[in-house]
Structures are given as structure tokens and as C-alpha cells.
Design a protein around this motif. Structure first.
Motif, short mmCIF file in Angstrom:
data_model
loop_
_atom_site.label_atom_id
_atom_site.label_comp_id
_atom_site.label_asym_id
_atom_site.label_seq_id
_atom_site.Cartn_x
_atom_site.Cartn_y
_atom_site.Cartn_z
N PHE A 1 -2.26 0.77 -6.07
CA PHE A 1 -1.67 0.99 -7.38
C PHE A 1 -1.73 -0.26 -8.25
CE2 PHE A 1 0.36 4.66 -5.23
CZ PHE A 1 -0.12 5.65 -6.09
N ALA A 2 -1.54 -1.44 -7.65
CA ALA A 2 -1.65 -2.67 -8.43
C ALA A 2 -3.05 -2.84 -8.98
CB ALA A 2 -1.27 -3.86 -7.55
N THR A 3 -4.05 -2.52 -8.17
CA THR A 3 -5.45 -2.68 -8.59
C THR A 3 -5.82 -1.65 -9.66
OG1 THR A 3 -6.04 -3.51 -6.40
CG2 THR A 3 -7.84 -2.73 -7.80
N ILE A 4 -5.44 -0.38 -9.43
CA ILE A 4 -5.77 0.66 -10.40
C ILE A 4 -5.05 0.43 -11.72
CG2 ILE A 4 -5.58 3.12 -10.92
CD1 ILE A 4 -7.79 2.44 -8.93
N ASN A 5 -3.78 0.00 -11.64
CA ASN A 5 -2.98 -0.16 -12.87
C ASN A 5 -3.44 -1.31 -13.73
OD1 ASN A 5 -1.37 2.03 -12.25
ND2 ASN A 5 0.23 0.80 -11.27
N CYS B 1 -6.93 1.85 8.71
CA CYS B 1 -7.99 1.10 8.01
C CYS B 1 -7.91 -0.40 8.27
CB CYS B 1 -7.91 1.36 6.51
SG CYS B 1 -8.41 3.03 6.05
N ASP B 2 -9.05 -0.97 8.68
CA ASP B 2 -9.18 -2.42 8.81
C ASP B 2 -9.58 -3.04 7.48
OD1 ASP B 2 -9.03 -2.46 11.85
OD2 ASP B 2 -10.77 -1.17 11.55
N ASP B 3 -10.41 -2.33 6.73
CA ASP B 3 -10.96 -2.82 5.48
C ASP B 3 -10.84 -1.73 4.43
OD1 ASP B 3 -12.37 -5.24 6.85
OD2 ASP B 3 -13.19 -3.50 7.88
N VAL B 4 -10.82 -2.13 3.16
CA VAL B 4 -10.77 -1.15 2.08
C VAL B 4 -11.68 -1.60 0.94
CG1 VAL B 4 -8.43 -0.34 2.57
CG2 VAL B 4 -8.77 -2.21 0.94
N GLY B 5 -12.11 -0.60 0.18
CA GLY B 5 -12.75 -0.82 -1.10
C GLY B 5 -12.09 0.11 -2.10
N ILE B 6 -11.69 -0.39 -3.24
CA ILE B 6 -10.99 0.43 -4.22
C ILE B 6 -11.91 0.65 -5.42
CG2 ILE B 6 -8.98 0.61 -5.74
CD1 ILE B 6 -7.44 -1.11 -3.76
N LEU B 7 -12.28 1.92 -5.60
CA LEU B 7 -13.15 2.30 -6.71
C LEU B 7 -12.31 2.61 -7.94
CD1 LEU B 7 -15.77 4.76 -5.15
CD2 LEU B 7 -16.29 2.63 -6.35
N ASN B 8 -12.75 2.09 -9.08
CA ASN B 8 -12.11 2.40 -10.36
C ASN B 8 -13.21 2.59 -11.39
OD1 ASN B 8 -10.06 2.88 -12.14
ND2 ASN B 8 -9.48 0.74 -12.42
N ARG B 9 -13.30 3.81 -11.91
CA ARG B 9 -14.34 4.16 -12.89
C ARG B 9 -15.74 3.86 -12.37
NH1 ARG B 9 -10.30 1.61 -16.00
NH2 ARG B 9 -9.13 3.07 -17.31
N ARG C 1 9.82 -7.53 3.19
CA ARG C 1 9.10 -6.50 2.42
C ARG C 1 7.61 -6.79 2.53
NH1 ARG C 1 10.71 -5.68 -3.52
NH2 ARG C 1 9.64 -3.72 -3.14
N ARG C 2 6.96 -6.08 3.41
CA ARG C 2 5.52 -6.31 3.61
C ARG C 2 4.72 -5.41 2.67
NH1 ARG C 2 7.93 -6.53 8.65
NH2 ARG C 2 7.58 -8.50 9.76
N PRO C 3 3.87 -5.99 1.84
CA PRO C 3 3.05 -5.16 0.95
C PRO C 3 2.12 -4.27 1.75
CG PRO C 3 2.29 -7.44 0.91
CD PRO C 3 3.58 -7.42 1.69
N THR C 4 1.77 -3.14 1.21
CA THR C 4 0.97 -2.12 1.90
C THR C 4 -0.33 -1.85 1.14
OG1 THR C 4 1.98 -0.30 0.66
CG2 THR C 4 3.11 -1.04 2.68
N ILE C 5 -1.19 -1.06 1.79
CA ILE C 5 -2.40 -0.61 1.12
C ILE C 5 -2.05 0.15 -0.14
CG2 ILE C 5 -4.39 0.94 1.32
CD1 ILE C 5 -4.56 0.20 4.26
N GLN C 6 -0.99 0.94 -0.08
CA GLN C 6 -0.57 1.69 -1.26
C GLN C 6 -0.18 0.76 -2.40
OE1 GLN C 6 1.65 5.45 -0.94
NE2 GLN C 6 3.31 4.45 -2.03
N ASP C 7 0.54 -0.33 -2.08
CA ASP C 7 0.89 -1.32 -3.10
C ASP C 7 -0.38 -1.90 -3.73
OD1 ASP C 7 3.64 -1.07 -2.63
OD2 ASP C 7 3.58 -2.59 -1.04
N LEU C 8 -1.34 -2.26 -2.87
CA LEU C 8 -2.59 -2.85 -3.36
C LEU C 8 -3.35 -1.86 -4.23
CD1 LEU C 8 -4.66 -5.19 -3.22
CD2 LEU C 8 -5.64 -4.05 -1.22
#
Length: 316
Positions: free
Chosen positions: A307-311, A206-214, A298-305
Motif C-alpha cells: 500500500f505504501a508503494t501503490i499510494n 513469499c521470499d521476494d516480491v515485485g510490485i507492479l503499478n501501471r 510493530r513489524r511492517p508487512t508485505i501489505q504495508d509495503l
């Protein structure tokens, strides 16, 4: 950005089912030859969004632009001919693997010779060559998943939607699939939208992401930019010989401010800003006769982003 660079754009996209708002005010774009990860928990609106983006659902408000054209009833069929969609594993149960793909190739309008060539190529990549004569109804869940992806990419679409494409696949098959999608992007300039909550492998795709929440986009943008914005400091893991408390004191003294430390798997974890190079901290440790066994960024990842965003429910 010129319109030719933009494969897909959603503007204020909103969908109501009765009184329930499934997705609300989604605005994002995907440029040609890039992979966009639409991420979010189950039930947050990913599949609804794909159906809106492909014209299978009509939005309550907002609009969709595909290949520079505003999506409408009059042009939906023509635009969908340039799209591949994998959203489920519903197949023609009583047809063979070959005949499932052959039927879809005919629906896509491919020439017979092209269909046979593409069937061979797709099944080879997906590891289904030895099941070409098997009935779809006899396939395992993972094989059905592979076949549904093969159906979506058979006509080498300009825009590809993948909905939880690695669900049911073993790790090796998932890696192979991600590699194949990456090859499509690199060689055909295919634009990919991948909807998932399974994050393994996205870093290389992935080059870009969008994180959906509710049903709302909590954050969207280029991965590198989002990670840098959320975590502007450089994070490290440090393994030293001797007393870790002494190492903490030396590093704090070297950078001239209080540094917050934690312990991760027996290693010291800490962050430095851009003006505090790790080399200075290491030099201070060596000067203090503290053995430095390893320094691990320690390079942050998409997974880090994710969970941080959802939480926390906020944008990065």
C-alpha cells in the motif's frame, strides 16, 4: 549467482497491444526454491506478465530466461513441460474431477500409475476427495479454483505460476493451499511465482516480491531487505497505566530527541532508531513510576509495503 540457481529471469520485458503499453521494461529474477510475489492492482499487467514469462505471448522488447535457456519459439514447448500454470478456472465441464486431472496428467506425459497416485494426493490436500466423481460443471466457484490449482501442480512442476490462487476460497481453504505450496517449495525445491492483489498469507510464503503499478515494477527484491529499507526504524506500541502524556515526555527525555507519537487503538505508537534500545525507554518509564503494561513491536508487512508503494507511486 550461478545460472543453475536462477529458475526465471526477465530482462527489459515490454509488451504493446497496439498503442497501449501493457507492461514496460520489467527486469527481475527468481531463484530456485523461492517464492516470488508479483503484486499489483487488477489491470496492472500481472496476467500479461505471466503469459510473457511462459511464452504464450511474444514480447515487444526484452527477453525471458527459463532454467538457464532464453525462451524462444523453438524451445517453448519443452520448457513449458517443466512449468505448472493456474491462471483461470476453465475446465472440461462435462468431465468428472478425476477425469479432468487424468486428462491433464496424460497431457503432461505422466505414467498411468503416477497419474492415479497424484490425483489422490492432490485431491486430499485440496479437500476435493469427496467430489472426485462430480462433474466439473457442477462445482462451486471455490471448488473450481481448487481444481484448477490441482491441475497446475499435478505433475510436480519445477516452476509454478499461480494467478490469484486464493480467490473464491474460504479462509481455511486458503491457508491449506498456501501450506501445500510451501511444502512443495521445501520438499521439491519448486520455484513459485504468485500473482495477486490479495495479500493475506503472503508473509509466510513469499521470499521476494515485485510490485507492479501501471505496468511498471515500482519495487522488487527480497522482502526483508525492502521492508528494512523502507522502515529502518523500530516501531512499537506501548500500553501504560496513567497519563499517556507523561509517558511521551519520559520517552522523549530518555532518547534525547523529539519522538513522533500517534495513537493506535488506544496505545501509544512510536519509532526508535537502532541506537535507541526500547529497554532504555522502558527503564526510564519504570524509574518514573509509570506502569508499563505492554510493549508490542510493530513489524511492517508485505501489505504495508504494497500500500505504501501503490499510494506514493515510488520505489521503497
Amino acid at each position: 549467482m550461478s545460472s543453475t540457481d536462477q529458475t526465471l529471469a526477465a530482462t527489459g520485458l515490454t509488451k504493446h497491444f497496439g498503442s497501449r503499453e501493457a507492461v514496460s521494461d520489467l527486469t527481475f529474477e527468481v531463484r530456485a526454491g523461492r517464492a516470488f510475489g508479483l503484486l499489483g492492482p487488477n489491470g496492472t499487467g500481472k496476467t500479461t506478465t505471466v503469459r510473457l514469462l511462459t511464452g504464450l505471448l511474444t514480447p515487444t522488447r526484452g527477453s525471458v530466461t527459463l532454467f538457464g535457456q532464453t525462451l524462444s519459439r523453438s524451445n517453448a514447448d519443452a520448457l513449458r513441460a517443466r512449468i505448472g500454470v493456474q491462471t483461470d478456472t476453465r475446465l472440461y465441464e462435462n468431465l468428472s474431477v478425476r477425469d479432468n486431472l487424468r486428462t491433464w496428467g496424460q497431457l503432461y506425459g505422466l505414467a498411468p500409475r503416477v497419474i492415479e497416485r497424484r490425483i489422490g494426493e492432490v485431491l486430499e490436500v485440496l479437500g476435493l476427495s469427496d467430489r472426485v466423481g462430480s462433474l466439473a460443471g457442477e462445482l462451486s466457484k471455490g471448488m473450481r479454483q481448487k481444481l484448477s490449482v490441482g491441475r497446475a501442480v499435478l505433475h510436480e512442476p519445477d516452476l509454478l505460476f499461480l494467478d490469484e490462487p486464493t480467490a473464491g476460497l474460504d479462509p481455511e481453504a486458503a491457508i491449506d493451499l498456501i501450506g501445500y505450496v510451501r511444502e512443495m517449495i521445501n520438499t521439491l525445491r519448486t520455484t513459485v511465482v504468485i500473482c495477486t492483489h490479495q495479500l493475506h498469507g503472503l508473509e509466510t510464503l513469499c521470499d521476494d516480491v515485485g510490485i507492479l503499478n501501471r505496468g511498471r515494477l515500482a519495487v522488487t527484491g527480497e522482502v526483508r531487505t525492502l521492508l528494512r529499507r523502507r522502515w529502518p526504524e523500530h516501531r512499537y506500541l506501548l500500553e501504560v497505566g496513567g497519563d499517556p502524556a507523561s509517558a511521551r515526555e519520559v520517552i522523549t527525555s530518555a532518547v534525547g530527541r523529539a519522538v513522533e507519537f500517534s495513537t493506535v487503538e488506544g496505545l501509544l505508537s512510536f519509532s526508535l532508531n537502532k541506537q535507541e534500545p526500547i529497554s532504555s525507554a522502558v527503564a526510564a518509564l519504570v524509574h518514573s513510576h509509570i506502569q508499563v503494561r505492554a510493549v508490542i513491536p510493530r513489524r511492517p508487512t508485505i501489505q504495508d509495503l504494497y500500500f505504501a508503494t501503490i499510494n506514493d507511486g515510488s520505489a521503497a
